[in-house]
Scaffold this active site. Sequence first.
Site, mmCIF file in Angstrom:
data_model
loop_
_atom_site.group_PDB
_atom_site.id
_atom_site.type_symbol
_atom_site.label_atom_id
_atom_site.label_comp_id
_atom_site.label_asym_id
_atom_site.label_seq_id
_atom_site.Cartn_x
_atom_site.Cartn_y
_atom_site.Cartn_z
ATOM 1 N N HIS A 130 8.478 -13.121 4.554
ATOM 2 C CA HIS A 130 7.819 -12.541 3.278
ATOM 3 C C HIS A 130 8.544 -11.178 3.007
ATOM 4 O O HIS A 130 8.747 -10.388 4.006
ATOM 5 C CB HIS A 130 6.340 -12.356 3.829
ATOM 6 C CG HIS A 130 5.545 -11.907 2.579
ATOM 7 N ND1 HIS A 130 5.276 -10.760 2.129
ATOM 8 C CD2 HIS A 130 4.582 -12.827 1.876
ATOM 9 C CE1 HIS A 130 4.453 -10.527 1.241
ATOM 10 N NE2 HIS A 130 3.891 -11.944 1.061
ATOM 11 N N ASP A 207 4.963 -11.354 12.459
ATOM 12 C CA ASP A 207 4.018 -11.103 11.257
ATOM 13 C C ASP A 207 2.993 -12.459 11.220
ATOM 14 O O ASP A 207 3.511 -13.594 11.122
ATOM 15 C CB ASP A 207 5.195 -11.341 9.905
ATOM 16 C CG ASP A 207 4.203 -11.296 8.929
ATOM 17 O OD1 ASP A 207 2.906 -11.649 8.873
ATOM 18 O OD2 ASP A 207 5.042 -11.565 7.478
ATOM 19 N N GLN A 210 0.000 -15.533 8.057
ATOM 20 C CA GLN A 210 -0.227 -16.716 7.866
ATOM 21 C C GLN A 210 -0.589 -17.657 9.256
ATOM 22 O O GLN A 210 -1.100 -18.813 9.012
ATOM 23 C CB GLN A 210 0.826 -17.619 7.325
ATOM 24 C CG GLN A 210 1.452 -17.045 5.919
ATOM 25 C CD GLN A 210 0.133 -17.329 4.765
ATOM 26 O OE1 GLN A 210 -0.658 -18.031 5.008
ATOM 27 N NE2 GLN A 210 0.142 -16.576 3.480
ATOM 28 N N LYS A 233 -6.791 -13.083 4.511
ATOM 29 C CA LYS A 233 -6.430 -14.315 4.623
ATOM 30 C C LYS A 233 -7.204 -15.073 5.654
ATOM 31 O O LYS A 233 -6.876 -16.260 6.067
ATOM 32 C CB LYS A 233 -4.772 -14.414 5.115
ATOM 33 C CG LYS A 233 -4.172 -14.102 4.050
ATOM 34 C CD LYS A 233 -2.543 -14.150 4.253
ATOM 35 C CE LYS A 233 -1.558 -13.269 3.321
ATOM 36 N NZ LYS A 233 -1.451 -13.554 2.086
ATOM 37 N N CYS A 371 6.528 -14.187 -2.829
ATOM 38 C CA CYS A 371 7.069 -12.969 -2.171
ATOM 39 C C CYS A 371 8.092 -13.273 -1.073
ATOM 40 O O CYS A 371 8.231 -12.489 0.133
ATOM 41 C CB CYS A 371 5.822 -12.135 -1.485
ATOM 42 S SG CYS A 371 4.745 -11.516 -2.858
#
Length: 413
Positions: A130, A207, A210, A233, A371
């Site tokens: 991302h 990261d 998600q 999220k 993104c």
Amino acid sequence: MTAATNRTPLDVARVRKDFPILATASRGKPLVFLDTAASSQKPQAVIDALSAFYASGYANIHRGLYQLSAEATRLFEGARIRVQEFIGAADAREIVFVRNATEAINLVAYSWGRQNVGVGDEILISAMEHHANIVPWQMLCEEKGATLRVAPIDDRGQLVPGGIAELLSDRTKLLAITHVSNALGTINPVREIVELAHARGVKVLLDGAQAVPHTSVDVRSIDCDFYAFSGHKLFAPSGIGVLYGKLAHLEAMPPFMGGGEMIASVTFEKTTYAEVPRKFEAGTPDIAGVIGLGAAIDYIEEIGMGRIEVWEAELLEYATRRLEALPQVRLVGTAEHKAAVLSFVVSGVHPHDVGTILDQEGIAVRSGHHCAQPVMDRFGVPATTRASLAFYNTKEDVDALIRGIEKVLEIFG
Ligand code: PLP
């Protein structure tokens, strides 16, 4: 929702009642929400926690001697412990509250990066990142005269075997990589990746934006140095995010922003800093957001991540099968290990047109580059349409998506 045991299957009809927005309409049709990867919907338990805090518990934290402030501080610091337990961190001081995953990554880039990266050094990322895990490193490299390297991905959207190992070198200072790709759904083998990097003395930032909504994360067993994610999220309010960092790293890092809360003492001659994590939490934080995040974690744990994973895997399998049955649809991202993200293109139709027609049917999907422009470039498409699922989605939602795509094909056919 009151959970039975973790072994009983998820009662989706029941779970859906916890999310008031899922009973609403869009464009005069029942809302079919398939954009959780962009941001998740909120359960009543989170809405109630926020409302109760603002109605009867609100005060600034840490500095008030009065009861309201002490109680707000207790709730805020209690939520930090909830986050610590949720991701398996060893110590609550390893949990830094920030605005979102983007800020968490920037914090590491500005603080750790400026301290540890110099001319000729390298930072390694992957081709499925991302923008939040690309741009801060580009900015750091530009400032420091360092080089950004990119590990390649294959046509299914998986890391090329040996790709990371080949790019790790004595110059590599950090490997920054996504746990789960937002544009492709790929789940990366993070434990092995960390092991590989650590064997070369390279620190690893994951990261997790998600990943945390879909799978259990244990930062201690993964052994990453930093882990970043956003509350919004994870069924929590927007405006709150988390940076996990190993205590020794956080303690050795300089502050990111200066101001109130992050100091031990201030004179015009010299300021000394607070201990971690407050050294990194300058100014009044998103107090309600943190309390909402704690409530979201309580809610998810009551449902059980195990049950969430099982249901989402079933949904993903069903949605993949139905999409693959449409000859005009091409899935972008078909990794062996995938989260419930379905990026696709419809032959001859721009993704924005697909999104617009689906919207007319009350179906919320995302069309664009997500993104992740380099991912779009890698697959030779300007954009995709992305349906992303959560545990509150049903096979009927997937059926509605398929009917919507059939409508797209009728119109453009
Ligand atoms: N990383 C990934 C993989 C994401 O999907 C996102 C958001 O879509 C981010 C980082 C950035 O999250 P935020 O915008 O909440 O900072």
